[in-house]
Design a protein around this motif. Sequence first.
Motif, PDB file in Angstrom:
ATOM      1  N   VAL A 150      67.819 -16.463 -31.795  1.00 23.72           N
ATOM      2  CA  VAL A 150      68.300 -15.620 -30.706  1.00 23.72           C
ATOM      3  C   VAL A 150      67.115 -14.912 -30.034  1.00 23.72           C
ATOM      4  N   ASN A 151      66.230 -14.351 -30.851  1.00 23.08           N
ATOM      5  CA  ASN A 151      65.053 -13.631 -30.330  1.00 23.08           C
ATOM      6  C   ASN A 151      63.773 -14.280 -30.856  1.00 23.08           C
ATOM      7  N   ASP A 152      62.725 -14.207 -30.036  1.00 16.84           N
ATOM      8  CA  ASP A 152      61.440 -14.767 -30.457  1.00 16.84           C
ATOM      9  C   ASP A 152      60.697 -13.740 -31.317  1.00 16.84           C
ATOM     10  N   LEU A 153      60.868 -13.878 -32.627  1.00 16.45           N
ATOM     11  CA  LEU A 153      60.192 -12.969 -33.549  1.00 16.45           C
ATOM     12  C   LEU A 153      58.834 -13.522 -34.000  1.00 16.45           C
ATOM     13  N   GLY A 154      58.585 -14.782 -33.648  1.00 17.62           N
ATOM     14  CA  GLY A 154      57.379 -15.444 -34.168  1.00 17.62           C
ATOM     15  C   GLY A 154      57.699 -16.292 -35.390  1.00 17.62           C
TER      16      GLY A 154
END
Length: 414
Positions: A255-259
């Motif tokens: 969902v989110n680019d956390l790495g």
Amino acid sequence: MTLKLFRRARIYTPTLGAAPAAGAEQGRIRSVEDGAFLVEDGRFAAVGSASEVEGSLSGRTPDQEFDLGGAAVVPGLVDPHTHACFAARREAEFSMRLAGRPYLDILKAGGGILSSVRAVRAASEEELFSFSRDLLRRTLHYGTTTIEIKSGYGLDLDSELRMLRVIGRLGRETVQTVVPTFMGAHAVPEPFKSDPDGYVRLLTEEMLPAVAEQGIARFCDVFCEEGVFSIEQSRRILLRARELGLGLKIHADEVNDLGGASLAGELRTASAEHLLAASDEGIRAMARGGVVADLLPATAYSLRKPFARARKMIEEGVPVALATDLNPGSCYCESMAFVISLAVMEMGLTPEEALTGATLNAAWSLGMQQEVGCIERGRMADFLVLDGETPATFAYLSGARPIRSVWKLGERVA
Ligand code: NIG
Ligand code: FE
């Protein structure tokens, strides 16, 4: 010893290299127009043109012969990412999502994965088994002959071990080959809501060692996501799993680019999953680390998110595999056939690239490439007879069942 001869097949198969197929290799398929193959005791014994295969009989008479009438034959599909062990659907939550409530919001409010945890804990081992066995039966109908299944709806030691026992039993008592993955790091359970690091300690100090000792999981997977497990926590869990001899997988940048993709590259995990929001740098790190991208287009479809950037990954040399993600929440998809059609129509893969993704690259991401994923001498005789003449049939007949028959170890099973 039974010997079966299959004739008049249009064979399409990726061929096994020393590494999963990446870049131009992803779309390279061996095809044999007037093909034939022999199956001996559940394994391919010869594959090639009709004359080559008949020649290899050297005087022996097959016990059975099958005329496939010129239909396309492809390897049995390998689904390398599912949560296909659960006890109840979550249709009410799906309606909430349709009305605009974000997936992670529902989890934060104690629903989502946590509601499946309550259902799994309340079910008996027998109930969990029979619900999941029925699910597997339906995936078989759509061509899945090998399937990975994650735990992760238990989230305490006993419940996770119970799930892994059920997954092991599914492997013994269904026709499919089942690969078990421990995913105790699927969500932070209620008692640890305000102490997630406490749960990470429980995972690394008690749960993972117990799972490893019992030898009931081949991989460990982590949901690395905002509000679930951070990069740092994910690294700790995965490193501990590696120390204990488990293979590594990671739900990364869903969902989110956390790495998460970069972490996968750094740790050289077997695969990184989802990657809807993966950055360019994350993709390059995966290429450097030889990480297979397990892409789940039916999840993007179900979450109404942009699809993963499969073309970019292929260009950068990341091997792409395809999977359903079958689960009661983010994506209730039983059909690898549908996943292939989405990959072709929505992610721009060629039918050949998608076929490689759903067979050999998927097998690589499970460490099963010597056993399944291609039609080659010595491999398990798992194959599909398609209702058409080329792998494009999957996309052409999208929404329908593009398969005439499913074969596992040389037996017709659907
Ligand atoms: O891959 N993202 C985390 N796990 C699953 C969803 C599981 C669920 O919602 O029950 C996924 O999307
Ligand atoms: Fe998943």
